[in-house]
Design an enzyme around this catalytic site. Structure first.
Site, PDB file in Angstrom:
ATOM      1  N   SER A 188       0.914  -0.955  -0.128  1.00 19.78           N
ATOM      2  CA  SER A 188      -0.132  -0.005   0.045  1.00 19.78           C
ATOM      3  C   SER A 188       1.060   1.271  -0.118  1.00 19.78           C
ATOM      4  CB  SER A 188      -0.983   0.092   1.384  1.00 19.78           C
ATOM      5  OG  SER A 188      -1.721   1.306   1.412  1.00 19.78           O
TER       6      SER A 188
ATOM      7  N   HIS B 188      -1.399  -1.152  -4.131  1.00 16.45           N
ATOM      8  CA  HIS B 188      -2.551  -0.655  -3.420  1.00 16.45           C
ATOM      9  C   HIS B 188      -2.665   0.834  -3.386  1.00 16.45           C
ATOM     10  CE1 HIS B 188      -6.309  -1.705  -1.377  1.00 16.45           C
ATOM     11  NE2 HIS B 188      -5.681  -0.574  -0.428  1.00 16.45           N
TER      12      HIS B 188
ATOM     13  N   ASP C 182      -4.549   3.897  -1.788  1.00 18.01           N
ATOM     14  CA  ASP C 182      -5.611   4.170  -0.780  1.00 18.01           C
ATOM     15  C   ASP C 182      -6.164   5.805  -1.139  1.00 18.01           C
ATOM     16  OD1 ASP C 182      -6.351   1.998   0.937  1.00 18.01           O
ATOM     17  OD2 ASP C 182      -4.103   2.179   1.689  1.00 18.01           O
TER      18      ASP C 182
ATOM     19  N   MET D 158      -8.675   8.607   0.334  1.00 14.86           N
ATOM     20  CA  MET D 158      -9.614   9.071   1.465  1.00 14.86           C
ATOM     21  C   MET D 158     -10.098  10.266   1.166  1.00 14.86           C
ATOM     22  SD  MET D 158      -7.384   7.186   4.547  1.00 14.86           S
ATOM     23  CE  MET D 158      -6.411   5.511   4.444  1.00 14.86           C
TER      24      MET D 158
ATOM     25  N   HIS E 216      -8.477   1.625  -4.265  1.00 14.31           N
ATOM     26  CA  HIS E 216      -9.291   1.311  -2.995  1.00 14.31           C
ATOM     27  C   HIS E 216      -9.933   2.807  -2.443  1.00 14.31           C
ATOM     28  CE1 HIS E 216      -9.690  -0.088   1.533  1.00 14.31           C
ATOM     29  NE2 HIS E 216     -11.012   0.173   0.828  1.00 14.31           N
TER      30      HIS E 216
ATOM     31  N   MET F 234     -11.942   5.011  -0.424  1.00 13.92           N
ATOM     32  CA  MET F 234     -12.692   5.116   0.712  1.00 13.92           C
ATOM     33  C   MET F 234     -13.405   6.518   0.706  1.00 13.92           C
ATOM     34  SD  MET F 234      -9.752   3.316   3.043  1.00 13.92           S
ATOM     35  CE  MET F 234      -8.760   3.580   1.758  1.00 13.92           C
TER      36      MET F 234
ATOM     37  N   MET G  24     -12.233  -5.591   4.739  1.00 17.87           N
ATOM     38  CA  MET G  24     -11.210  -4.872   5.519  1.00 17.87           C
ATOM     39  C   MET G  24     -11.091  -5.613   6.956  1.00 17.87           C
ATOM     40  SD  MET G  24     -10.639  -2.212   4.078  1.00 17.87           S
ATOM     41  CE  MET G  24      -9.559  -1.464   5.242  1.00 17.87           C
TER      42      MET G  24
ATOM     43  N   GLY H 222      -9.038   4.118   7.437  1.00 15.39           N
ATOM     44  CA  GLY H 222      -8.712   5.514   7.641  1.00 15.39           C
ATOM     45  C   GLY H 222      -7.094   5.616   7.762  1.00 15.39           C
ATOM     46  N   PHE H 223      -6.678   4.410   8.393  1.00 11.01           N
ATOM     47  CA  PHE H 223      -5.312   4.657   8.734  1.00 11.01           C
ATOM     48  C   PHE H 223      -4.567   3.547   8.506  1.00 11.01           C
ATOM     49  CE2 PHE H 223      -7.800   7.653  11.127  1.00 11.01           C
ATOM     50  CZ  PHE H 223      -7.116   8.920  10.904  1.00 11.01           C
TER      51      PHE H 223
ATOM     52  N   GLY I  59      -1.191   1.053   9.797  1.00 10.63           N
ATOM     53  CA  GLY I  59      -0.529   0.959  11.002  1.00 10.63           C
ATOM     54  C   GLY I  59      -1.410   0.482  12.149  1.00 10.63           C
TER      55      GLY I  59
ATOM     56  N   ASP J  16      -7.291  -6.335   3.975  1.00  9.95           N
ATOM     57  CA  ASP J  16      -6.490  -5.063   3.885  1.00  9.95           C
ATOM     58  C   ASP J  16      -6.385  -4.470   5.355  1.00  9.95           C
ATOM     59  OD1 ASP J  16      -5.491  -2.464   3.303  1.00  9.95           O
ATOM     60  OD2 ASP J  16      -7.105  -1.761   2.289  1.00  9.95           O
ATOM     61  N   GLY J  17      -5.267  -4.433   5.952  1.00 10.00           N
ATOM     62  CA  GLY J  17      -5.124  -3.782   7.254  1.00 10.00           C
ATOM     63  C   GLY J  17      -4.600  -4.496   8.240  1.00 10.00           C
ATOM     64  N   GLY J  18      -3.303  -4.198   8.817  1.00 17.62           N
ATOM     65  CA  GLY J  18      -2.601  -5.055   9.716  1.00 17.62           C
ATOM     66  C   GLY J  18      -1.861  -6.463   9.163  1.00 17.62           C
TER      67      GLY J  18
ATOM     68  N   GLY K 112       0.950  -2.350   3.949  1.00 20.54           N
ATOM     69  CA  GLY K 112       1.639  -0.921   4.085  1.00 20.54           C
ATOM     70  C   GLY K 112       2.790  -1.009   4.759  1.00 20.54           C
TER      71      GLY K 112
HETATM   72  C1  DX5 Z   1      -6.533   1.489   5.735  1.00 18.04           C
HETATM   73  C2  DX5 Z   1      -6.064   1.325   4.218  1.00 18.04           C
HETATM   74  C3  DX5 Z   1      -5.136   0.028   4.415  1.00 18.04           C
HETATM   75  C4  DX5 Z   1      -3.766   0.408   5.078  1.00 18.04           C
HETATM   76  C5  DX5 Z   1      -2.840  -0.525   5.147  1.00 18.04           C
HETATM   77  O1  DX5 Z   1      -7.632   2.344   5.683  1.00 18.04           O
HETATM   78  O2  DX5 Z   1      -7.111   0.706   3.315  1.00 18.04           O
HETATM   79  O3  DX5 Z   1      -4.706  -0.018   2.741  1.00 18.04           O
HETATM   80  O4  DX5 Z   1      -3.000   1.555   4.558  1.00 18.04           O
HETATM   81  O5  DX5 Z   1      -1.927  -0.291   6.126  1.00 18.04           O
HETATM   82  P1  DX5 Z   1      -1.146  -1.398   6.966  1.00 18.04           P
HETATM   83  O6  DX5 Z   1      -0.873  -2.621   6.196  1.00 18.04           O
HETATM   84  O7  DX5 Z   1      -0.011  -0.562   7.623  1.00 18.04           O
HETATM   85  O8  DX5 Z   1      -2.215  -1.756   7.901  1.00 18.04           O
HETATM   86 ZN    ZN Z   2      -6.763  -0.074   1.421  1.00 20.80          ZN
END
Ligand code: DX5
Ligand code: ZN
Length: 241
Positions: free
Chosen positions: A9, A34, A36, A38, A67, A69, A138, A143-144, A146, A176-178, A198
């Site tokens: 990401s 990827h 993102d 927002m 993606h 959002m 998800m 939104g963020f 990490g 996606d996420g963590g 990411g």
């Molecule tokens: C969250 C994003 C993800 C995120 C992934 O809203 O859609 O793509 O940036 O980042 P990590 O891998 O750090 O969770």
């Molecule tokens: Zn994403």
């Protein structure tokens, strides 16, 4: 070579060195990038828009996994298609009609993705599963970057695998996420095929190594044969099964 695809990401990259970061990620062996988007409304954070995506597209050969959002994805479909999106994934919780948005995306011969937030039941997308190319589940609140992976979402991944077989659909399942070398294991075991990462990629000095380790975790989940090195250490320490 596993069928699992790794999608770093770009929001976790250093935007001060975008060109260099894109070269590094292209060289890492990743399968796609990827991206993102927002809008500060659908999610509390703001990233960037189609002009930056077009710039990214001009600097990399990696397919762009976009993606969205954002609250009104339909309005921006044409912009992101022109910017070079390989697929456009929007959220089922957005304010636009999913059918109209999907029709708009497919009118441009672009691949369609739908995403669900953690609190949204998978049944919300059930009626659309026959029309999509990608289902993004998800594993954090969008939104963020990490944030911490939510293992409870694996039930949705398993359900998505089951519904795909029952309906003979052909979407791929993305998480996606963590995602990191540890959480990739339950995700792939549940049936995820596209791993967005990411922090786990860009926080490493050597992106090639980061992607290789994620693939090793995926291979471990698929074949239970070979641990990635870091995983093995944790197992030795008795921290993982
Ligand atoms: C969250 C994003 C993800 C995120 C992934 O809203 O859609 O793509 O940036 O980042 P990590 O891998 O750090 O969770
Ligand atoms: Zn994403």
């Amino acid at each position: 070579m596993s069928q699992i695809r790794i999608a770093p990401s770009i929001i976790a990259a250093d935007f001060g060195m975008l060109k260099t970061e894109l070269l590094r990620v292209e060289d890492s062996g990743a399968d796609m990038l990827h991206v993102d988007i927002m809008d500060g409304h659908f999610v509390p954070n703001i990233t960037f828009g189609p002009d930056i995506v077009a710039k990214i597209h001009s600097l990399t050969k990696l397919p762009l996994d976009v993606h969205l959002m954002i609250s009104h994805p339909r309005k921006y479909v044409v912009k992101f298609v022109e910017a070079g999106a390989a697929n456009i994934t929007f959220h089922i919780e957005c304010d636009d009609s999913p059918s109209v948005t999907m029709a708009e995306i497919s009118s441009f011969d672009c691949r369609i993705g739908i995403s669900v937030k953690p609190k949204t039941p998978l049944s919300a997308v059930r009626d659309h599963l026959g029309q999509i190319d990608r289902l993004l589940i998800m594993t954090v609140e969008p939104g963020f970057g990490g944030q911490k992976f939510m293992p409870d979402m694996m039930a949705k991944v398993e359900q998505a695998v089951e519904w795909r077989a029952q309906g003979k659909y052909d979407y791929d399942i993305e998480v996606d996420g963590g995602l990191d070398i540890y959480t990739t294991v339950p995700a792939v075991t549940a049936g995820a095929e596209v791993i967005v990462a990411g922090t786990a990629v860009f926080a490493k000095k050597d992106l090639r190594e980061a992607v290789k380790e994620l693939r090793a975790s995926a291979d471990y989940a698929l074949h239970r044969k070979q641990y990635p090195e870091a995983y093995e250490e944790k197992v030795d320490e008795g921290e993982l099964p």
